[in-house]
Design an enzyme around this catalytic site. Structure first.
Site, PDB file in Angstrom:
ATOM      1  N   TYR A  17       0.837  -1.197   0.000  1.00 31.81           N
ATOM      2  CA  TYR A  17       0.000   0.000   0.000  1.00 31.81           C
ATOM      3  C   TYR A  17       0.884   1.264   0.000  1.00 31.81           C
ATOM      4  CZ  TYR A  17      -3.886  -3.185   0.580  1.00 31.81           C
ATOM      5  OH  TYR A  17      -4.799  -4.190   0.354  1.00 31.81           O
ATOM      6  N   GLU A  44       0.871  -8.060  -5.799  1.00 35.46           N
ATOM      7  CA  GLU A  44       1.460  -8.433  -7.093  1.00 35.46           C
ATOM      8  C   GLU A  44       2.591  -9.449  -6.942  1.00 35.46           C
ATOM      9  OE1 GLU A  44       1.808  -4.340  -6.997  1.00 35.46           O
ATOM     10  OE2 GLU A  44       1.321  -4.032  -9.097  1.00 35.46           O
ATOM     11  N   CYS A  97     -16.869 -16.364   6.398  1.00 29.66           N
ATOM     12  CA  CYS A  97     -15.890 -17.435   6.557  1.00 29.66           C
ATOM     13  C   CYS A  97     -16.522 -18.764   6.154  1.00 29.66           C
ATOM     14  CB  CYS A  97     -15.426 -17.503   8.002  1.00 29.66           C
ATOM     15  SG  CYS A  97     -14.304 -18.875   8.308  1.00 29.66           S
ATOM     16  N   ALA A 156     -22.235 -28.861   4.090  1.00 27.45           N
ATOM     17  CA  ALA A 156     -23.490 -28.119   4.292  1.00 27.45           C
ATOM     18  C   ALA A 156     -24.314 -28.770   5.399  1.00 27.45           C
ATOM     19  CB  ALA A 156     -24.303 -28.079   2.996  1.00 27.45           C
ATOM     20  N   TRP A 196      -4.157 -18.695  -8.972  1.00 29.03           N
ATOM     21  CA  TRP A 196      -2.833 -18.556  -9.594  1.00 29.03           C
ATOM     22  C   TRP A 196      -1.802 -19.447  -8.897  1.00 29.03           C
ATOM     23  CZ3 TRP A 196       1.454 -16.608  -6.954  1.00 29.03           C
ATOM     24  CH2 TRP A 196       1.192 -15.953  -5.740  1.00 29.03           C
TER      25      TRP A 196
HETATM   26 FE1  SF4 Z   1     -11.039 -17.133   5.215  1.00 28.32          FE
HETATM   27 FE2  SF4 Z   1     -11.287 -19.712   4.601  1.00 28.32          FE
HETATM   28 FE3  SF4 Z   1      -9.947 -18.965   6.786  1.00 28.32          FE
HETATM   29 FE4  SF4 Z   1     -12.546 -18.699   6.731  1.00 28.32          FE
HETATM   30  S1  SF4 Z   1     -11.443 -20.613   6.634  1.00 28.32           S
HETATM   31  S2  SF4 Z   1     -11.091 -17.181   7.438  1.00 28.32           S
HETATM   32  S3  SF4 Z   1     -12.912 -18.177   4.578  1.00 28.32           S
HETATM   33  S4  SF4 Z   1      -9.402 -18.510   4.719  1.00 28.32           S
END
Ligand code: SF4
Length: 679
Positions: free
Chosen positions: A173, A259, A365, A397, A584
């Site tokens: 930044y 980057e 999350c 789920a 990536w």
């Molecule tokens: Fe982020 Fe996945 Fe860690 Fe949850 S589990 S904080 S979504 S990296």
């Protein structure tokens, strides 16, 4: 246990009960027009969970510094109200909170309301691949105003009730852009040599110190930029000393730019890898006689055990963890009580957090879909009394739905068609670097047992279960998806299997594998099939394999693959659907493992020798393989839904059974949570 973590510490005048800081995360809650309710609830829950000090996501010190439309600006009246209520909610929960002062510089997105006429500014006009723009070069006036903006931001933090500020000077930044030769091409008093390149961060620190004497100030500096042309290691050491002299109360050490060609926070990075750069900063301070200044290591810690290891080894004073507090707000409290098995671990997928933070969608999350929605989904038992529910499907789920129903005070039974729980999440857990996915499944299953919720494995819900289903007050249907078998000549040959079969017995596959499909599952499978001994690299091995030095990094070195794998796709991109912060990395690993990718192919037939395709140039060719794996799609499982309809029971659906478009584990757990609340 955790003797070094649970030692009191201090940052300036701030007395902290232990050594874990909750690091800054941009949440996209900051600019919500909800009076700050969601933001306050988010931070209060983490304060209640035991974070010693919470650092907020970056608050822009001026409109031009905002990283995107979801950022708050410290001078904005409504954002100030939200910040005030967040600080007071944290205090009410017994915590302390620092406001992070932020300026994106060339990482600001062009055209975002608030940037200077739509054109971000930076030390020099150097194109950014991240924001896809060339900023304009800052004038002397811009620089003076921005230094003053940071100082005003610190004053505002103090007025709004915060306990400290953190100046954001890392991760590429604005402040970091001044220290790196890559982005600072100036030849005036703000660039041209190392001393002039560090003048801007030092002036910011001095101005902040002068604005808020005695107020704790953390400065987050870059320990290693990990880009060619990044800040050299000697300059980083000199900057640390200069910041100490300018009045910083602690140096938090980040690594990497957006980057950077080196992954820093992905699952493929061994936890604790980056502490080495925080230790370098501490060494520089010690050499300059300022070893008293606390240094905070950060990036890629997901267990308190990792923090303990680093703190015990010496050379850093605190450890900052950010995403682990999204995954489990109570990670500190649970660990202090010796309940580490009860912690919901961050699995470093980045899918609901970092990937969203670059856009406008609310950060949440995967393993804790309540994150970001604390004000919407309260804790504790639901009104209306205790009821008895079934969950059909023990994929991620269904497991999330079962846990939520238990949290709401109900009795739950889970039925799973397979002989093992976890569904596709369990498959992912076999992939190198993703062992924590499998741990998440084990954790859910252990929790079901502990909370007295029966899990029936190998029980496929069907028409025979009508009487059973009617004994429940309602059902969450989370029976998931099934692999699609494309109608190709030869697809019934014995050398053809689907992806679920391949994950179930990868060791049975021959040395050459052709995969029909190139989505996330196919990419995971390719990683699994090419992995050698399955050992995770140590931090030192990871650093060596990426040839990481202080300011820059060379690309990944190729590893010897265990198999020859070819991924094929009709159209689109290989790994489409994997989040941008991870795709990536996954693709560079595939390249390193020699995985061939063929996009734009038309499949003609499968034979015992492999797959006959017409490639993008229209040429007919054989992709030679001992086994052909079908990973070309999925469809919702239908039998369980039909059985529920026949039984006439109330149900809510979650996960792949609701449809496969855009399906991923983040969607699955969020739907699991919501389905349980809707019942
Ligand atoms: Fe982020 Fe996945 Fe860690 Fe949850 S589990 S904080 S979504 S990296």
């Amino acid at each position: 246990m955790f003797d070094h973590v649970f030692r009191p510490g201090a940052i300036g005048a701030l007395r902290l009960p232990h050594r874990i800081v909750m690091g800054a995360m941009h949440l996209n809650l900051e600019a919500l027009e909800d009076g700050g309710e969601a933001l306050a609830a988010f931070y209060a829950e983490r304060a209640g969970g035991g974070a010693a000090l919470i650092v907020t996501g970056g608050t822009a010190v001026s409109p031009a510094g905002a990283g995107g439309p979801g950022y708050g600006v410290v001078g904005d009246t409504s954002h100030r109200a939200a910040l005030r209520s967040a600080a007071s909610a944290v205090h009410a929960a017994g915590g302390t909170i620092a406001l992070q002062l932020f300026h994106a510089g060339r990482y600001a997105l062009p055209g975002v309301a608030g940037t200077d006429g739509g054109a971000p500014f930076a030390p020099s006009a150097v194109y950014s691949r991240f924001s896809r723009t060339t900023p304009r070069e800052m004038t002397a006036g811009d620089i003076a105003r921005t230094v003053a903006d940071f100082a005003r931001g610190a004053e505002a933090a103090s007025e709004l009730g915060f306990d400290a500020v953190e100046v954001m000077g890392s991760e590429g930044y604005l402040i970091n852009q001044f220290t790196a030769p890559l982005t600072n091409l100036r030849e005036d008093e703000w660039g041209g040599d190392a001393q002039r390149r560090r003048r801007f961060p030092v002036e910011v620190m001095r101005a902040v110190r002068a604005a808020v004497p005695g107020f704790p100030v953390l400065f987050r500096m870059s320990g290693a930029d990990l880009v060619e042309g990044g800040t050299p290691a000697d300059d980083t050491a000199a900057l640390a000393v200069a910041l100490a002299e300018a009045g910083a109360d602690a140096l938090a050490v980040g690594v990497g730019w957006h980057e950077s060609p080196v992954p820093t926070v992905q699952a493929q990075v061994p936890p604790g890898t980056w502490a080495v750069f925080a230790k370098d900063v501490k060494r520089a301070l010690v050499a300059a006689g300022r070893g008293d200044l606390p240094v905070i290591a950060s990036n890629r810690f997901n267990r308190l055990a990792h923090a303990e290891e680093v703190l015990a080894a010496g050379g850093v004073d605190f450890v900052a963890m950010a995403r682990p507090f999204l995954a489990d707000p109570a990670i500190v409290t649970k660990s202090r009580e010796g309940r580490t098995d009860a912690v919901d671990l961050c699995i470093a997928c980045n899918e609901a957090c970092i990937d969203r933070s670059f856009g406008t969608e609310r950060v949440s999350c995967l393993v804790n879909p309540r994150a970001g929605y604390e004000a919407e989904f309260g804790r504790g038992a639901a009104g209306g009394g205790r009821r008895r529910y079934a969950v059909v499907g023990a994929g991620i789920a269904g497991l999330q739905a079962a846990r939520t129903l238990l949290d709401l005070g109900h009795d739950v039974e889970v039925f799973e068609a397979a002989c093992e729980p976890g569904g596709q999440f369990r498959m992912a857990g076999q992939v190198p670097g993703k062992a924590d996915f499998a741990r998440t499944v084990r954790h859910h299953v252990a929790e079901l047992a502990e909370r007295g919720a029966p899990l029936h494995l190998g029980h496929r819900i069907g028409p025979q279960d009508t009487a059973l289903l009617r004994t429940f007050d309602g059902v969450v249907l989370a029976s998931g998806v099934l692999p699609v078998r494309p109608a190709l000549p030869g697809s019934a040959l014995p050398n053809v299997i689907d992806y679920a079969q391949a994950f179930a017995a990868p060791h049975t596959l021959g040395p050459r594998v052709a995969v029909i499909g190139g989505g996330g599952i196919a990419v995971d499978l390719a990683h699994l099939l090419t992995a050698g001994n399955g050992q995770e690299p140590t931090p030192a091995e990871f650093l060596a394999s990426h040839a990481v030095t202080g300011g820059s990094a060379a690309p990944v070195r190729p590893a010897a693959p265990a198999r020859e794998v070819t991924l094929m796709r009709r159209g689109g991109r290989v790994g489409a659907g994997i989040g941008p912060s991870t795709r990536w990395v996954a693709l560079s690993q595939l390249r390193a493992a020699g995985v061939r990718t063929l996009v734009g192919v038309a499949y003609e037939e499968i034979t015992r020798e492999g797959v006959v395709v017409r490639d993008a140039e229209g040429e007919r060719r054989l992709v030679a393989a001992d086994h052909v794996v079908l990973a070309a799609g999925q469809e919702p499982e239908r039998d369980a839904r039909a059985a529920l309809r026949r039984a006439g029971v109330v149900f809510e659906a979650a996960g792949g059974v609701t449809g496969t478009a855009g399906l991923n584990a983040v969607r699955a757990t969020a739907e699991g949570l919501r389905a349980a609340h809707r019942l």
